[in-house]
Design a protein around this motif. Structure first.
Motif, PDB file in Angstrom:
ATOM      1  N   ARG A 156     -10.346   5.995  -7.451  1.00  0.00           N
ATOM      2  CA  ARG A 156     -10.262   4.927  -8.451  1.00  0.00           C
ATOM      3  C   ARG A 156      -8.803   4.602  -8.743  1.00  0.00           C
ATOM      4  O   ARG A 156      -7.936   5.481  -8.684  1.00  0.00           O
ATOM      5  CB  ARG A 156     -10.954   5.329  -9.756  1.00  0.00           C
ATOM      6  N   ARG A 157      -8.572   3.340  -9.065  1.00  0.00           N
ATOM      7  CA  ARG A 157      -7.260   2.909  -9.547  1.00  0.00           C
ATOM      8  C   ARG A 157      -7.454   2.199 -10.875  1.00  0.00           C
ATOM      9  O   ARG A 157      -8.183   1.215 -10.963  1.00  0.00           O
ATOM     10  CB  ARG A 157      -6.596   1.962  -8.548  1.00  0.00           C
ATOM     11  N   ASP A 172       0.834  -1.202   0.000  1.00  0.00           N
ATOM     12  CA  ASP A 172       0.000   0.000   0.000  1.00  0.00           C
ATOM     13  C   ASP A 172       0.871   1.255   0.000  1.00  0.00           C
ATOM     14  O   ASP A 172       1.934   1.291   0.621  1.00  0.00           O
ATOM     15  CB  ASP A 172      -0.913   0.027   1.228  1.00  0.00           C
ATOM     16  N   VAL A 197      -3.635   3.015  -0.916  1.00  0.00           N
ATOM     17  CA  VAL A 197      -3.857   2.517  -2.273  1.00  0.00           C
ATOM     18  C   VAL A 197      -2.891   1.365  -2.517  1.00  0.00           C
ATOM     19  O   VAL A 197      -1.670   1.532  -2.385  1.00  0.00           O
ATOM     20  CB  VAL A 197      -3.648   3.629  -3.333  1.00  0.00           C
ATOM     21  N   ARG A 198      -3.418   0.204  -2.873  1.00  0.00           N
ATOM     22  CA  ARG A 198      -2.589  -0.966  -3.155  1.00  0.00           C
ATOM     23  C   ARG A 198      -2.028  -0.860  -4.583  1.00  0.00           C
ATOM     24  O   ARG A 198      -2.760  -0.613  -5.542  1.00  0.00           O
ATOM     25  CB  ARG A 198      -3.416  -2.238  -3.001  1.00  0.00           C
ATOM     26  N   GLU A 220      -1.023  -2.602  -7.608  1.00  0.00           N
ATOM     27  CA  GLU A 220      -1.384  -3.924  -8.100  1.00  0.00           C
ATOM     28  C   GLU A 220      -0.386  -4.505  -9.095  1.00  0.00           C
ATOM     29  O   GLU A 220      -0.240  -5.716  -9.183  1.00  0.00           O
ATOM     30  CB  GLU A 220      -2.766  -3.876  -8.751  1.00  0.00           C
ATOM     31  N   LEU A 243     -12.118   2.188  -5.811  1.00  0.00           N
ATOM     32  CA  LEU A 243     -11.537   1.617  -4.592  1.00  0.00           C
ATOM     33  C   LEU A 243     -12.261   2.078  -3.336  1.00  0.00           C
ATOM     34  O   LEU A 243     -12.354   1.346  -2.356  1.00  0.00           O
ATOM     35  CB  LEU A 243     -10.057   2.001  -4.471  1.00  0.00           C
ATOM     36  N   GLN A 262     -11.026   1.488 -11.766  1.00  0.00           N
ATOM     37  CA  GLN A 262     -11.846   0.711 -10.846  1.00  0.00           C
ATOM     38  C   GLN A 262     -12.002   1.462  -9.519  1.00  0.00           C
ATOM     39  O   GLN A 262     -11.031   1.989  -8.976  1.00  0.00           O
ATOM     40  CB  GLN A 262     -11.223  -0.661 -10.595  1.00  0.00           C
TER      41      GLN A 262
END
Length: 691
Positions: A215-216, A194, A236-237, A239, A221, A219
């Protein structure tokens, strides 16, 4: 215009010395001879005047027009609301009214956004407009702006002129707006961990509550209600490797000035700490060293390699304590720590009862949840011990048909492979046949999914790539890639192929077969669309203000389409193509023009007051505009009234010609001097006769 000038024939020091001597002589003569010596003094004065060379100068002058500058603010904040219409109307009215002043020359300067996010630089533009004008010819300056100016001088002395400055302010005092700002935003992050964003939302004219959406990569979040002015930390991860596009947006409120500053976008570059690879070789063979050397040569790869030297069928009763081997840690690798790996490679591995069926189920789950599996098949793939006969067969893109083709062939890139980033433009593949060495064995198979990017003998599939839910699977249907590494028949691009293959499985953005990328240079946006289709879906470009247009994509390399667009508005642009979304920022990511969008009449007040000018809004309460009259004011310290603004005229003129008439030279000067000397002689002679 007449004037008297002097052009001395001798240095002034000489004239001053002679004048002193003449003064002494005149005083002595007057004391000795009385008033009759005044005539002689006049003669000496005429002699000195002749040496000073006096002349009458007549200048033919033409009245010079004074200069008035209208500085029109065309920055980004001036495009909000109805400010553009107000600005255009004010600039047009000023131009017409100044044209009615016969002794005023008008210069109109349009000022766009400052380069490099410098904001609105009106005074810099004003200085350039008056660079060739003497200070005394400046009648004044009028600025049409929203008042958000970033180069206001500390005092009027820095302007270089003393003339009235007026500001006509666009916009309205009751404007409403919301804005979200990034307080802290990391630029890099470790994949799988994160990163913390700190944001703060503010508003004017609202109730202090708003909806925040994060959003990320398109998408959602997070969605929650927040309070204006309260900083917020958002985890925020990260990805995947490469750019992770994170959007932070607050909802719009009715009557908002602009929504361009309701959203902030930050690109966090995903960096892998280490690419953890598990390589399992089913038996010692020449290609085993190729895989190991390739993976060990990459500093970003953490490799765990096991080779099965004693499969169960080779057990001969030798005691374990007499073997120089270690037991294959199947439980630790395929149950306890399987999620620690990013990629699992089975190199010529056969189902020899080394791995229980439940471990194959774990591998299937590992792939479906985002892991990667690569199977480099040998003859065992066509046997009863094939991995395709285990639960792994459910994720493999092809099943064996039982045939093994053992004859020389050249690997060839298929039509789909020419579009795929893994195999497109492999070195040596641009000729027919390809200029790389032959392979000697190929496993027959029936493809049931994915893309066949390389083919072998009889156009049979050689390399098949597929996506399995969140993960990726690759099947290489030959164990002879090592022939390229050994230089057999000049070898081939094994490093390029295998490295691209591994990076595609690790979801590197540059190797995605469906991708939308955009970059900006100046005001030109370059767009690149990677696709496996013959034609890409339409690409649409959305401007910060909401304007939309469709781009015409031109084919480049196979599977790659490009386009470009020239834009005029600074800010964040969004591009869409199918279900893909990309963002590109033209100019700074957080433009200074959008940091403070409210019109302001207070910032210019000190400098205009010091110069005798004024600041006023041109928008009326009824929705109209009140543009003041422009007059010339010859004297006074204030240059504005209720419905007018003033300019200061000057007496500047241009000299068109000069006539010089000497007074102390020539026959006229000589006759005058001789007459005075003669008069002195006659006066003194008469006096002597009387005596």
């Amino acid at each position: 215009m007449l004037s008297l000038s002097f052009s001395p024939l001798v240095p002034l020091v000489v004239i001053y010395g002679l004048a002193a001597l003449v003064a002494v002589a005149v005083v002595v003569a007057v004391l000795a001879r009385g008033t009759v010596a005044i005539v002689r003094a006049l003669a000496l004065a005429l002699l000195l005047a002749g040496l000073a060379n006096p002349a009458i100068v007549q200048e033919n002058r033409e009245k010079a027009k004074d200069i008035a500058v209208v500085v029109v603010d065309r920055s980004g904040s001036q495009q909000l609301g109805d400010r553009r219409a107000q600005t255009d109307a004010a600039a047009s009215a000023l131009e017409q009214r100044l044209a009615q002043l016969p002794d005023i020359e008008t210069r109109i300067v349009d000022v766009p956004d400052g380069a490099g996010d410098d904001g609105t630089r009106l005074f810099t533009a004003l200085g350039r407009a008056l660079a060739d004008v003497p200070a005394e010819r400046v009648a004044g300056a009028i600025m049409v702006t929203d008042g958000v100016v970033h180069d206001i001088p500390a005092n009027a002395d820095q302007l270089g002129f003393r003339a009235p400055l007026h500001a006509l302010i666009t916009g309205r005092p009751d404007e409403r707006d919301r804005r979200v700002a990034l307080i802290e935003a990391p630029r890099f992050g470790i994949v799988g961990r994160d990163q913390i964003l700190r944001v703060q939302a503010s508003e004017r004219g609202g109730d202090g509550r708003m909806q925040l959406t994060v959003r990320r990569d398109g998408q959602v979040l997070l969605t929650r209600e927040i309070l204006a002015g309260a900083p917020l930390s958002i985890p925020v991860r990260i990805e995947h490797g490469g750019p992770n596009i994170v959007e932070v947006e607050v909802d719009a409120m009715p009557g908002e000035l602009t929504t361009a500053n309701n959203r902030q976008v930050v690109t966090i570059e995903g960096v892998r700490d280490k690419l953890r690879v598990l390589l399992v070789s089913g038996e010692p063979h020449p290609g085993e060293r190729t895989w190991r050397n390739l993976l060990k040569s990459d500093a970003n790869v953490d490799l765990v390699h096991f080779t099965i030297l004693r499969p169960p069928e080779k057990q001969d009763g030798t005691p374990i304590n007499e073997l120089s081997l270690i037991a294959f840690p199947t439980r630790a690798l395929f149950q306890q720590r399987i999620k620690d790996f990013d990629l699992i490679i089975f190199d010529r591995y056969a189902n020899q009862s080394v791995l229980p069926s439940m471990y194959y189920d774990n591998i299937v789950q590992f792939v479906q949840e985002g892991g990667a599996l690569l199977v480099a098949a040998g003859p065992e793939f066509a046997s009863s011990a094939s991995l395709a006969r285990t639960s792994l067969g459910s994720v493999l893109p092809a099943t064996p048909d039982g045939r093994i083709v053992e004859r020389p062939f050249r690997a060839d890139v298929t039509a789909a492979g020419s579009r795929h980033p893994v195999t497109r433009e492999l070195p040596g593949g641009d000729s027919e046949p390809p200029s790389w060495g032959e392979w000697l064995r190929l496993l027959g198979s029936n493809v049931r999914g994915g893309s066949v990017v390389m083919a072998g003998a009889e156009d049979r599939p050689l390399l098949v790539l597929n996506r399995e839910q969140k993960g990726r699977v690759a099947l290489l249907l030959s164990d002879h890639v090592w022939l390229w590494a050994r230089g057999f028949e000049n070898g081939g691009p094994h490093v390029d192929l295998l490295r691209r293959l591994a990076h595609w499985m690790m979801k590197e953005p540059e190797l995605e077969e469906e991708a939308l990328r955009a970059s900006a240079r100046g005001t030109t946006i370059s767009v690149e669309r990677q696709t496996m289709a013959d034609q890409p879906p339409p690409v649409r470009l959305f401007a910060p203000g909401g304007e939309e247009r469709e781009l015409v994509m031109r084919p480049g390399a196979p599977g790659l389409f490009t386009s470009s667009a020239t834009v005029t508005e600074l800010g964040l642009y969004r591009l869409t193509s199918g279900d893909l979304t990309a963002f590109v920022s033209v100019g700074p990511e957080n433009p200074r023009e959008l940091a403070d969008v409210f019109s302001d009449s207070a910032r210019l007040e000190p400098i205009t007051r010091e110069l005798g000018g004024s600041v006023r809004r041109i928008a009326t309460n009824g929705g109209g505009m009140d543009i003041p009259r422009v007059l010339t004011v010859s004297s006074g310290s204030r240059f504005s009234g209720g419905d007018w603004i003033g300019l200061r005229p000057s007496d500047s003129a241009i000299v068109r010609g000069v006539t010089v008439v000497p007074l102390g030279l020539g026959f006229a000067g000589l006759a005058l001097l001789a007459g005075v000397v003669l008069a002195a002689w006659l006066v003194e002679g008469r006096r002597r006769r009387r005596a």
